[in-house]
Write a protein that holds these residues in place. Structure first.
Motif, mmCIF file in Angstrom:
data_model
loop_
_atom_site.group_PDB
_atom_site.id
_atom_site.type_symbol
_atom_site.label_atom_id
_atom_site.label_comp_id
_atom_site.label_asym_id
_atom_site.label_seq_id
_atom_site.Cartn_x
_atom_site.Cartn_y
_atom_site.Cartn_z
ATOM 1 N N ASN A 211 13.886 47.391 31.407
ATOM 2 C CA ASN A 211 13.296 46.870 30.189
ATOM 3 C C ASN A 211 11.780 46.852 30.357
ATOM 4 O OD1 ASN A 211 12.644 45.599 27.898
ATOM 5 N ND2 ASN A 211 13.565 43.625 28.432
ATOM 6 N N MET A 212 11.142 47.878 29.859
ATOM 7 C CA MET A 212 9.711 48.017 30.133
ATOM 8 C C MET A 212 8.859 47.814 28.879
ATOM 9 S SD MET A 212 9.608 48.823 33.391
ATOM 10 C CE MET A 212 8.225 49.844 33.834
ATOM 11 N N LYS A 213 9.439 47.193 27.834
ATOM 12 C CA LYS A 213 8.719 47.158 26.566
ATOM 13 C C LYS A 213 7.355 46.492 26.668
ATOM 14 C CE LYS A 213 12.604 47.672 23.540
ATOM 15 N NZ LYS A 213 13.649 47.007 22.813
ATOM 16 N N TRP A 214 7.350 45.342 27.342
ATOM 17 C CA TRP A 214 6.115 44.571 27.490
ATOM 18 C C TRP A 214 5.099 45.371 28.311
ATOM 19 C CZ3 TRP A 214 4.350 41.418 31.874
ATOM 20 C CH2 TRP A 214 3.372 40.502 31.514
ATOM 21 N N ASN A 215 5.587 45.962 29.405
ATOM 22 C CA ASN A 215 4.735 46.798 30.250
ATOM 23 C C ASN A 215 4.266 48.039 29.497
ATOM 24 O OD1 ASN A 215 4.679 46.153 33.403
ATOM 25 N ND2 ASN A 215 6.488 45.278 32.481
ATOM 26 N N ASP A 216 5.185 48.613 28.674
ATOM 27 C CA ASP A 216 4.845 49.820 27.910
ATOM 28 C C ASP A 216 3.622 49.590 27.041
ATOM 29 O OD1 ASP A 216 6.765 51.460 28.847
ATOM 30 O OD2 ASP A 216 8.204 51.099 27.237
ATOM 31 N N ARG A 217 3.639 48.423 26.374
ATOM 32 C CA ARG A 217 2.552 48.142 25.435
ATOM 33 C C ARG A 217 1.215 48.042 26.170
ATOM 34 N NH1 ARG A 217 6.283 45.423 21.761
ATOM 35 N NH2 ARG A 217 6.465 43.689 23.170
ATOM 36 N N CYS B 126 6.794 58.423 34.353
ATOM 37 C CA CYS B 126 8.208 58.342 34.007
ATOM 38 C C CYS B 126 8.795 57.055 34.586
ATOM 39 C CB CYS B 126 8.950 59.554 34.535
ATOM 40 S SG CYS B 126 8.712 59.832 36.265
ATOM 41 N N THR B 127 9.944 56.662 34.088
ATOM 42 C CA THR B 127 10.626 55.508 34.680
ATOM 43 C C THR B 127 11.951 55.970 35.258
ATOM 44 O OG1 THR B 127 11.678 54.882 32.631
ATOM 45 C CG2 THR B 127 9.626 53.792 33.136
#
Lengths: 627, 84
Positions: free
Chosen positions: A219-225, B61-62
């Motif tokens: 779950n990388m949403k926060w990091n993605d932003r 990438c992840t």
């Protein structure tokens, strides 16, 4: 830190970089070893001790992170040699705590297998389980334990969760892995290396599938932003520049009040001594030599603390790896990689840990080039000198910040140019393709940040109270003796030993725009850069009857015999340039010798950088004087 | 569909990680050349799921919840197939 008792059972922490080994080491031993949210924080072995719930004392060894037991860099070599038992004067550990980041356990199972294959008893530590569960990873520790044939203990080292269970699992006699696993290990020994590796990899895959469930691919949403900005080819640079600018701005903006308090405190101390002691040499020694000399340096403590506070925040947040990612292109122009950026960044705090951190660079030639240019990234010991001189140039806070920005940029750019020249000279080697883990962003552990800042502050005060105090007393004596006869027309400075030494070296430093007083201060600062401030403070205090003005005012009022001011734009810039480039740190030379095993390189760096500093300061003064 | 056909489709849809579309998930099919040994050691293996986040000189990438930056050159040695 070193606790080495051969009779104690030895437990080693082994695992990938940045999985929390040092956090676990600190939690078990109560130490305060440096931690950070990026790979390569620990590059050498550290030992401590702890007690199990059964009252057994054990030695704990924190080893540098490694991706495999086939080392690619010098820090990984330490770990593999320790486990294989080929480290000099050292036996194999009795137990390995194989620390893994539970969020990405599948990736680490291959190393777990290699460690089990050493036949040393192993306990698998699943660290960061809370974070893993939040990101949708589910484990079956029992299946994992059965399949691997070793005990498995989940924990969250930074909140000390699961430590009791971990300590309980460390009991004598240490458990060897199950019989079926031992027979598997023995069967691998009969195979070719490549075939054995393939077997390990396929087994790791199979165990991963059986014991780990992943709801999403992280779950990388926060990091993605955040990364959308931090790694953006344009906005990423804007962010990096803003962070650097913000740090320098804060150093000037917020240090003012505490600096006034420290100055007030030293003023009060001088007044008390004046009231309590009769006039004489001893009183002069205490006020001008000791209080003046040490005060001239200690007054910059707030700036040092602010710098280390921000560095600790950046190290703990995970941002540094993003900065290394951005810098890879720039480093590429210097024939270095983003991997060289992290040691260079450490150099802004102190060159010594920066040089040690180059151990994580896999290419030997790149490592050597990085080491040779690293002292040009301005360390914190230069900060008091910059902070004394920059406000002499400009009074506006924003302008001062830009000058500081320029000072750090000049050192870094020159380091990169020199690195390119060195890399061309060293010749080509096997280039290792760029590959960097970008750890998830985290709130820095504030308790560690405060402890780290306090530790750095204490180290600075200790240096001021020992080395700088000693040199200040010596400089005061050289400035105060012999006493000028009453009938003489010479000043005390001119008549003193230091004044005479200044006159002697003045022809060498005059082309740089410096008088003999600055020349001797610069020479004395080869012992420690901060001594420049003490030396100027002592030198001007001895002649100042009133003791009322600040050092900066005294410097502004300093004149050549013909009445011209000593501290002009050209001479201040020449001094700044000299301090950017001169390698005035003998401990750095000793560490470079230790790492390169070559006095020729270490001394070449010391004299080469100092000579370069002289030439650069000379050119600066001459060119700026012409404008 | 025969096994042979399925295999051909798989080969046709395979592409290198550097060619792969940003924002999509893939399965790692093959790691070619010696430089990929290092990738294996950091846990990059066949059959793993990978999501490409960005392109560039170094792409991101992840993999197993870990974010990795890789040089484009290295990504050219990683063969992936799109996941439905």
């Amino acid at each position: 830190m070193s606790v080495s008792d051969e009779t104690l059972p030895r437990v080693a922490l082994v695992g990938f970089p940045n999985v929390g080994k040092t956090t676990l080491f600190n939690a078990l031993t109560g130490s305060n070893q440096k931690i950070g949210n990026f790979t390569g924080v620990t590059v050498s072995k550290v030992t401590g001790s702890f007690y199990t719930p059964h009252g057994q004392k054990m030695e704990l060894i924190d080893l540098p992170g490694t991706y495999s037991l086939s080392p690619k860099s010098d820090d990984e070599l330490v770990t593999s040699q320790t486990l294989i038992g080929t480290q000099e004067n050292e036996s194999k550990p009795d137990l390995i705590l194989c620390v893994t980041d539970a969020k990405s356990l599948e990736r680490q199972l291959h190393l777990v297998h290699q460690i089990i294959d050493t036949k040393i008893p192993v306990v698998l530590v699943l660290n960061m389980v809370d974070e893993a569960e939040k990101s949708g990873v589910r484990f079956a520790p029992d299946i994992l334990s059965d399949e691997l044939g070793i005990p498995v203990v989940p924990c969250q080292a930074n909140s000390k969760k699961g430590l009791t269970e971990l300590k309980q699992s460390i009991r004598l006699p240490f458990p060897h892995c199950s019989k079926n696993i031992i027979s598997e290990i023995n069967s691998l020994q009969d195979l070719e290396n490549k075939e054995a590796e393939e077997k390990r990899l396929s087994r790791a895959k199979m165990i991963g599938k059986e014991s780990i469930r992943r709801e999403t691919n992280g779950n990388m949403k926060w990091n993605d932003r955040i990364d959308a900005v931090a790694l953006h080819p344009f906005f990423g640079w804007v962010l990096l520049a803003s962070i650097m600018f913000g740090i320098f701005w804060s150093i000037f903006k917020y240090a003012g009040y505490p600096m006034d308090w420290i100055e007030g405190l030293f003023g009060l101390l001088s007044d008390k001594v004046t009231q309590l002691m009769p006039a004489g040499v001893l009183r002069d020694l205490i006020i001008d030599g000791m209080i003046g000399g040490v005060g001239g340096v200690v007054v910059f403590l707030p700036q040092i603390l602010i710098l280390f506070f921000f560095i600790a925040l950046l190290e703990g947040s995970g941002y540094l790896s993003r900065a290394a990612f951005l810098m890879d292109r720039v480093m590429g122009t210097a024939k270095l990689s983003g991997k060289s950026f992290l040691p260079m960044l450490s150099g802004y705090a102190c060159a010594i840990p920066g040089i040690m951190a180059t151990r994580s660079i896999p290419s030997a030639k790149e490592r050597l080039a990085t080491m040779m240019v690293l002292p040009w990234t301005s360390c914190s010991a230069r900060l008091p000198v910059y902070l004394l001189l920059v406000p002499l140039l400009l009074s506006n806070l924003n302008h001062q910040t830009w000058v500081m920005f320029g000072i750090y940029a000049l050192g870094t750019i020159t380091a990169l140019i020199a690195a390119r020249l060195l890399r061309s000279r060293f010749g080509e080697d096997d280039t290792v393709p760029f590959m960097l883990e970008l750890p998830p962003y985290r709130w820095p552990d504030l308790s560690f940040v405060w402890r780290h800042v306090a530790e750095k502050g204490m180290a600075f005060l200790k240096k001021a109270g020992t080395l700088i105090l000693g040199i200040s007393i010596l400089l005061w004596a050289l400035e105060s003796f012999p006493k000028v006869p009453e009938e003489s027309e010479m000043s005390q400075h001119e008549y003193s030993l230091l004044g005479r030494a200044g006159n002697f070296i003045e022809p060498v430093v005059k082309p740089l725009g410096w008088d003999g007083r600055i020349g001797t201060a610069v020479l004395a600062s080869f012992a420690a850069r901060e001594v420049f401030n003490s030396s100027m403070s002592v030198s001007y205090a001895v002649e100042d009857e009133e003791d009322s003005e600040t050092l900066r005012n005294r410097l502004q009022a300093a004149k050549w015999p013909d009445g011209r001011p000593v501290f002009t734009l050209a001479s201040i810039l020449s001094l700044l340039v000299f301090y950017i480039y001169a390698l005035q740190c003998l401990p750095t030379t000793a560490v470079v010798k230790g790492e390169t095993k070559s006095w020729k390189l270490a001394l070449g760096q010391l004299f080469g950088m100092s000579f370069f500093a002289y030439i650069a300061a000379f050119l600066t003064f001459q060119i700026v004087s012409l404008l | 569909m025969s096994l042979l056909n399925a295999h051909s489709i798989e080969i046709d849809s395979a592409l290198t990680l550097s060619q792969a579309e940003v924002g999509c998930e893939f399965q790692i099919k093959a790691l070619s050349s010696q430089v990929c040994q290092q990738l294996r050691e950091i846990g990059f293996c066949e059959e793993m799921r990978i999501r490409k986040i960005s392109n560039g000189r170094n792409l991101i990438c992840t993999l197993c919840g870990t974010r990795l930056a890789l040089s484009k050159k290295l990504a050219e040695h990683i063969t992936v197939a799109p996941l439905n």
